[in-house]
Design a protein around this motif. Sequence first.
Motif, PDB file in Angstrom:
ATOM      1  N   ILE A 191       0.893  -1.184   0.074  1.00 55.82           N
ATOM      2  CA  ILE A 191       0.373   0.060  -0.286  1.00 55.82           C
ATOM      3  C   ILE A 191       1.057   1.426  -0.120  1.00 55.82           C
ATOM      4  O   ILE A 191       1.910   1.465   0.749  1.00 55.82           O
ATOM      5  CB  ILE A 191      -0.813   0.278   0.912  1.00 55.82           C
ATOM      6  N   ARG A 192       0.651   2.146  -1.025  1.00 57.80           N
ATOM      7  CA  ARG A 192       0.809   3.689  -0.725  1.00 57.80           C
ATOM      8  C   ARG A 192       0.739   4.344  -0.009  1.00 57.80           C
ATOM      9  O   ARG A 192       0.023   4.980   0.386  1.00 57.80           O
ATOM     10  CB  ARG A 192       0.644   4.309  -1.687  1.00 57.80           C
ATOM     11  N   THR A 193       1.456   4.579   1.473  1.00 65.41           N
ATOM     12  CA  THR A 193       1.122   4.560   2.635  1.00 65.41           C
ATOM     13  C   THR A 193       2.056   5.515   2.847  1.00 65.41           C
ATOM     14  O   THR A 193       4.404   4.889   2.488  1.00 65.41           O
ATOM     15  CB  THR A 193       0.545   4.192   3.616  1.00 65.41           C
ATOM     16  N   GLU A 194       2.940   5.905   4.446  1.00 64.46           N
ATOM     17  CA  GLU A 194       3.915   6.560   4.970  1.00 64.46           C
ATOM     18  C   GLU A 194       5.058   5.712   5.286  1.00 64.46           C
ATOM     19  O   GLU A 194       6.336   5.248   5.584  1.00 64.46           O
ATOM     20  CB  GLU A 194       3.476   7.922   5.696  1.00 64.46           C
ATOM     21  N   ALA A 195       3.792   4.524   5.872  1.00 68.61           N
ATOM     22  CA  ALA A 195       4.586   3.429   6.754  1.00 68.61           C
ATOM     23  C   ALA A 195       5.760   2.122   5.406  1.00 68.61           C
ATOM     24  O   ALA A 195       6.669   2.129   5.944  1.00 68.61           O
ATOM     25  CB  ALA A 195       3.841   2.324   7.122  1.00 68.61           C
ATOM     26  N   ALA A 196       5.217   2.298   4.381  1.00 60.35           N
ATOM     27  CA  ALA A 196       6.041   2.375   3.077  1.00 60.35           C
ATOM     28  C   ALA A 196       6.821   2.663   2.574  1.00 60.35           C
ATOM     29  O   ALA A 196       8.054   2.046   2.914  1.00 60.35           O
ATOM     30  CB  ALA A 196       4.713   1.482   2.041  1.00 60.35           C
ATOM     31  N   ASP A 197       7.210   3.802   2.723  1.00 62.36           N
ATOM     32  CA  ASP A 197       7.886   5.245   2.872  1.00 62.36           C
ATOM     33  C   ASP A 197       8.353   4.619   3.892  1.00 62.36           C
ATOM     34  O   ASP A 197      10.054   4.535   3.086  1.00 62.36           O
ATOM     35  CB  ASP A 197       7.206   6.619   2.795  1.00 62.36           C
ATOM     36  N   GLN A 198       8.456   4.722   4.801  1.00 60.51           N
ATOM     37  CA  GLN A 198       9.308   4.671   5.791  1.00 60.51           C
ATOM     38  C   GLN A 198      10.241   3.184   5.824  1.00 60.51           C
ATOM     39  O   GLN A 198      11.711   2.647   5.637  1.00 60.51           O
ATOM     40  CB  GLN A 198       9.446   3.952   7.401  1.00 60.51           C
ATOM     41  N   LEU A 199       9.686   1.654   4.916  1.00 61.38           N
ATOM     42  CA  LEU A 199      10.058   0.381   4.711  1.00 61.38           C
ATOM     43  C   LEU A 199      10.841   0.890   3.782  1.00 61.38           C
ATOM     44  O   LEU A 199      12.169   0.520   4.011  1.00 61.38           O
ATOM     45  CB  LEU A 199       9.009  -0.422   4.790  1.00 61.38           C
ATOM     46  N   VAL A 200      10.383   1.935   2.932  1.00 64.21           N
ATOM     47  CA  VAL A 200      11.491   1.585   1.630  1.00 64.21           C
ATOM     48  C   VAL A 200      13.275   2.498   2.355  1.00 64.21           C
ATOM     49  O   VAL A 200      14.485   1.771   1.566  1.00 64.21           O
ATOM     50  CB  VAL A 200      11.093   2.115   0.905  1.00 64.21           C
ATOM     51  N   ASP A 201      12.996   3.218   2.727  1.00 65.83           N
ATOM     52  CA  ASP A 201      14.124   3.982   3.449  1.00 65.83           C
ATOM     53  C   ASP A 201      14.649   2.792   4.575  1.00 65.83           C
ATOM     54  O   ASP A 201      15.960   3.046   3.828  1.00 65.83           O
ATOM     55  CB  ASP A 201      13.651   5.210   4.369  1.00 65.83           C
ATOM     56  N   ARG A 202      14.433   1.863   4.668  1.00 68.22           N
ATOM     57  CA  ARG A 202      15.184   1.388   5.918  1.00 68.22           C
ATOM     58  C   ARG A 202      16.027   0.088   5.063  1.00 68.22           C
ATOM     59  O   ARG A 202      17.136   0.123   5.252  1.00 68.22           O
ATOM     60  CB  ARG A 202      14.046   0.643   6.436  1.00 68.22           C
ATOM     61  N   LEU A 203      14.766  -0.299   4.018  1.00 69.49           N
ATOM     62  CA  LEU A 203      15.518  -0.969   2.903  1.00 69.49           C
ATOM     63  C   LEU A 203      17.129  -0.166   2.074  1.00 69.49           C
ATOM     64  O   LEU A 203      17.537  -0.847   1.786  1.00 69.49           O
ATOM     65  CB  LEU A 203      14.971  -1.801   1.550  1.00 69.49           C
ATOM     66  N   ALA A 204      16.721   1.038   1.606  1.00 71.87           N
ATOM     67  CA  ALA A 204      17.642   1.873   1.548  1.00 71.87           C
ATOM     68  C   ALA A 204      18.752   2.128   1.503  1.00 71.87           C
ATOM     69  O   ALA A 204      20.153   2.230   1.085  1.00 71.87           O
ATOM     70  CB  ALA A 204      17.059   3.366   1.038  1.00 71.87           C
TER      71      ALA A 204
END
Length: 266
Positions: A191-204
């Motif tokens: 889901i395109r949410t703030e939580a998804a963005d945070q997960l992507v930040d951690r993976l990045a």
Amino acid sequence: MTAKIEVTASGAEPAPSVPRATVTGGTRGTGAAVVRHLREAGMDVTVVARTPGEGEAVRFVPADLADPVAAREAARLVLAEGAPDVLVHVAGGSQSPSGGFSALGEEEWARELDLNLLSAVRLDRELVPAMIERGRGVIIHVASIQARMPLWDGTLAYAAAKAALRTYSKGLAGQLAPHGIRVNTVSPGGIRTEAADQLVDRLAERLDGDRDAAWDALGAALGGVPLGRFATPDEVAGVIAFLASDGAASVLGAEIVVDGGTVRTV
């Protein structure tokens, strides 16, 4: 869920009562979308969350449901307005570091289980007796396709907790059905949410800060999304609103997957 009719003692014109809904984690992302959809369906909504949202004219109960004491107090405040007709558990998420099992200590496991499993269990335990007494209700647990497709690198403990939530929900459905209470699960994919963005930040962080590569890695870890994109919060909320309605009166103990075709098994 349609409005219930209350007959006055004087025999006057019956007045419709507004169905009550309680949504955990309802101040942002998917939870906020659920609140909007239920309000549009004519429900009086109470939100239980750690922080208030903006712009929604709803009753707000501040609580960190990962804390058993706070969960009991939140339930007391909800019941002060009457037992909910609809209870939607959206609260959840992951803040654990990437790296798989070796990166997860006791604190990380406890936090993920408290937020993604036990917060729902605690609130159900406090609110369901009042729903049983009234003889009707709807409970919806928001799980995840990670219950079936765990991403070991970034969200292993989250996936395990959501798998437990899915099993708990199925068992609760069988127990409460004779009492007129329907329990179902909605399992979103990405889901395109703030939580998804945070997960992507951690993976990045593991990819030299390359967020595009992190998004690609996340999609690849899921085996790709045939729809070509993640779902929106409103798309998930629409499914939840349907399950909360009388149109889903015979849907019980089900898991509805909203993932753009990511899970390819039956």
